[in-house]
Write a protein that holds these residues in place. Sequence first.
Motif, short mmCIF file in Angstrom:
data_model
loop_
_atom_site.label_atom_id
_atom_site.label_comp_id
_atom_site.label_asym_id
_atom_site.label_seq_id
_atom_site.Cartn_x
_atom_site.Cartn_y
_atom_site.Cartn_z
N PRO A 188 3.01 3.97 -1.68
CA PRO A 188 3.22 4.41 -3.07
C PRO A 188 4.68 4.38 -3.50
N SER A 220 -6.74 3.28 -1.02
CA SER A 220 -7.54 3.02 -2.22
C SER A 220 -7.12 1.72 -2.90
N LYS A 221 -5.91 1.24 -2.57
CA LYS A 221 -5.40 -0.01 -3.15
C LYS A 221 -5.87 -1.23 -2.37
N LEU A 237 0.81 -1.22 0.00
CA LEU A 237 0.00 0.00 0.00
C LEU A 237 0.84 1.27 0.00
N GLU A 242 1.62 6.59 5.34
CA GLU A 242 1.66 6.88 3.90
C GLU A 242 0.87 5.86 3.08
N ALA A 243 0.27 4.89 3.73
CA ALA A 243 -0.45 3.83 3.01
C ALA A 243 -1.59 4.40 2.19
N ASP A 244 -1.68 3.96 0.95
CA ASP A 244 -2.76 4.37 0.05
C ASP A 244 -3.89 3.35 0.16
#
Length: 455
Positions: A231, A256-257, A229, A252-254
């Motif tokens: 980026p 949306s993934k 997750l 910082e984990a995204d």
Amino acid sequence: MKKTLVYILICCFVPLVQVFSQVQLVSNVHVLTMENDEVLKDQAILVENGKIVKILPMSEVGNYKGSTVIDGGGAYVFPGLAEFHSHIPVAQNGNTQLQEEAMWLYLANGVLRVRGMIGHASHLPLKERIDSGEIDGPRLYLSGPSFSGTSVSSAEQAAQMVRDEKAAGYDHLKLHPGLEMVEFLAISNTAKELDIPFGGHVSLNVGLEASLKGGYKSIEHMDGYVEALIPDYSKVLDPKQAGPFTMLLVKEADLSKLPELVKMTLETGAWIAPTLTLFDRYFGYKPAEEYRNIPEMKYMSAEQVQNWINAKTPYEDAGVLTKENVKPYLEFRNMLFMTLHQAGVPVLMTSDSPQVFNVPGFSIHHEIKLMSDAGMSNYEILKTGSVNPARYFDEEGEWGVIKNGASADFVLVKNNPLEDLETLKNPIAVVMRGEYFDQNRIQEELAKIEANHKR
């Protein structure tokens, strides 16, 4: 073959007479079969030669006058728990004391199934001794020596290592970090050919997607999800930026993934082994020194406890394990755990014992509390330690349930565990392969272990 030892109980679970019998009736109990979330009230369990023959209402007990009767005193019975990420001690120069102690620590806590996740040749004879009845212990499922960046030197050597472990009689393969893609693919392909399950950590140069699609059966510690997750993967590869288990990058984990990763996990049929208590204790912000004298540490050697303190202290000294770093990380892990669980990803009960401050058996109860705190229901928690582990090894119905024909492995507790998880901490009795261990026997074994490690 060791005969089945049972105790005749009149009331209050006080053993009066020891007898040997192959047929026994555990009467006056309420049964949580784990086939569903219903409790069968006022029942008896007929056991013969280590198998459950019948569950019957108390009104029919008079039809079995030839059986040895064990009065359950109104206890609740359930199939027991599992520790499906353990590090079974290694026999040192033929000395099996620590192994045998660990087996009793599991039994004393109602843990009746253990999956070893760092293998050693001395584990195979331990399993044989338990299976033969020579010594007491939970049923073992063994991984072989781990595949890692240090134990694997080439794809060819990795494939041969898989063949050797299968031939030796191990049940599972354990993967550790440091593997290259070509090595991982050799392990994966050979394991599939030989039909031996594998799982473990996700190597950074392999990644979660390739691990899932390559056939990982269990993702230990929910490893690889945080990394997948982030980026900027270059940060993940830098241990100073990432911290232990990518703790310092979790903000910082995204997210949306995440749905795609959950979907991939479901499609590939992978399981998760959360080991929440490992992170809570090893990488939590409670100081290492505060664990030295907590009650269950009396069952571990002073040297072992000191080694655990030494393992955590460098992270504390480096300023990594501050509340500011740890709290959002643990909250993220709880969110990830519940997201995967609620989506239908199967979960295994795991605590990574004996690892840092996680004493065999006792640590499972810490894991249970953390699963509950994260939002999992009592019934689903119990499934992770009973029905699910049996399914994992394609043995559903053979154990992990209380039903006709299943192995006579179950635990008696005072209260209904669907309403009170704390009751699991104090088994009134443990039945393993039809052998009945009452509270006196459990305390006797614990006292021996404590005396072996007197401070």
